[in-house]
Motif scaffolding. Structure first.
Motif, PDB file in Angstrom:
ATOM      1  N   VAL A 145      -0.042   7.390   1.266  1.00 42.52           N
ATOM      2  CA  VAL A 145      -1.322   8.113   1.206  1.00 42.52           C
ATOM      3  C   VAL A 145      -2.074   7.567  -0.004  1.00 42.52           C
ATOM      4  CG1 VAL A 145      -2.423  10.368   0.928  1.00 42.52           C
ATOM      5  CG2 VAL A 145      -0.269  10.182   2.191  1.00 42.52           C
ATOM      6  N   GLU A 146      -3.308   7.185   0.222  1.00 43.43           N
ATOM      7  CA  GLU A 146      -4.087   6.607  -0.866  1.00 43.43           C
ATOM      8  C   GLU A 146      -5.493   7.185  -0.835  1.00 43.43           C
ATOM      9  OE1 GLU A 146      -4.182   2.285  -2.634  1.00 43.43           O
ATOM     10  OE2 GLU A 146      -5.138   2.307  -0.676  1.00 43.43           O
ATOM     11  N   ASP A 147      -5.851   7.860  -1.911  1.00 42.43           N
ATOM     12  CA  ASP A 147      -7.222   8.345  -1.989  1.00 42.43           C
ATOM     13  C   ASP A 147      -8.091   7.245  -2.591  1.00 42.43           C
ATOM     14  OD1 ASP A 147      -7.178   8.507  -4.882  1.00 42.43           O
ATOM     15  OD2 ASP A 147      -6.154  10.426  -4.714  1.00 42.43           O
ATOM     16  N   ALA A 148      -9.383   7.421  -2.518  1.00 44.60           N
ATOM     17  CA  ALA A 148     -10.322   6.399  -2.968  1.00 44.60           C
ATOM     18  C   ALA A 148     -10.139   6.055  -4.444  1.00 44.60           C
ATOM     19  CB  ALA A 148     -11.748   6.848  -2.699  1.00 44.60           C
ATOM     20  N   MET A 149      -9.910   7.051  -5.280  1.00 41.57           N
ATOM     21  CA  MET A 149      -9.755   6.810  -6.712  1.00 41.57           C
ATOM     22  C   MET A 149      -8.487   6.008  -7.001  1.00 41.57           C
ATOM     23  SD  MET A 149     -11.074   6.958  -9.522  1.00 41.57           S
ATOM     24  CE  MET A 149     -11.725   8.004 -10.755  1.00 41.57           C
ATOM     25  N   GLU A 150      -7.390   6.368  -6.341  1.00 41.28           N
ATOM     26  CA  GLU A 150      -6.132   5.647  -6.542  1.00 41.28           C
ATOM     27  C   GLU A 150      -6.270   4.213  -6.049  1.00 41.28           C
ATOM     28  OE1 GLU A 150      -2.264   4.046  -6.372  1.00 41.28           O
ATOM     29  OE2 GLU A 150      -3.287   4.501  -4.521  1.00 41.28           O
ATOM     30  N   ALA A 151      -6.954   4.019  -4.932  1.00 35.90           N
ATOM     31  CA  ALA A 151      -7.166   2.683  -4.387  1.00 35.90           C
ATOM     32  C   ALA A 151      -7.948   1.819  -5.379  1.00 35.90           C
ATOM     33  CB  ALA A 151      -7.909   2.757  -3.059  1.00 35.90           C
ATOM     34  N   ARG A 185       0.837  -1.206   0.000  1.00 35.11           N
ATOM     35  CA  ARG A 185       0.000   0.000   0.000  1.00 35.11           C
ATOM     36  C   ARG A 185       0.867   1.250   0.000  1.00 35.11           C
ATOM     37  NH1 ARG A 185      -0.350  -1.635   5.643  1.00 35.11           N
ATOM     38  NH2 ARG A 185       0.218   0.120   6.954  1.00 35.11           N
TER      39      ARG A 185
END
Length: 126
Positions: free
Chosen positions: A84-90, A81
């Motif tokens: 920092v992971e935003d919803a779109m990148e995830a 992971r």
């Protein structure tokens, strides 16, 4: 469930944040082998042990219904992971994470340069 939670709660995943993009960009066993040598020793040893267990567990997929892809679906988000992971990148990277971790499990002996057991014994379920 406990193992997955422990992995998720580590301050840094077993595959360090700074290696995240490199692992996602890799696609060949040799690339994973080279990258794995850049992972801290303790992390690498734990990953080797875990992936060896998961590879052997996947041999029982007729009983468990857990093929390598299914196992990777459960574990990849906790091991691989970004910081920092935003919803779109995830969402966009989820398939690649699964493919990456699945490939690591399937090729565990080559990637970690381990001797493959002579006789592949499946885990016995009662």
């Amino acid at each position: 469930r406990v193992l997955k939670q422990w992995l998720r709660e580590l301050p840094e995943p077993l595959i360090p944040f700074e290696k995240y993009k490199e692992f996602l960009a890799a696609s060949k066993t040799e690339e994973y082998r080279v990258l794995m040598k850049k992972v801290p020793e303790q992390n690498r040893q734990l990953l080797a042990y875990l992936c060896t267990f998961l590879e052997r567990f996947s041999l029982n997929h007729e009983i468990t219904r857990m093929h390598t892809k299914n196992i990777a679906l459960v574990f990849a988000p906790n091991i691989l992971r970004p910081k920092v992971e935003d919803a779109m990148e995830a969402f966009q990277s989820s398939d690649k994470k699964i493919d990456t971790f699945s490939a690591i499990i399937e090729n565990v002996y080559d990637i970690f340069e381990l001797e493959k057991p002579e006789e592949e014994k499946t885990i016995q379920f009662i």
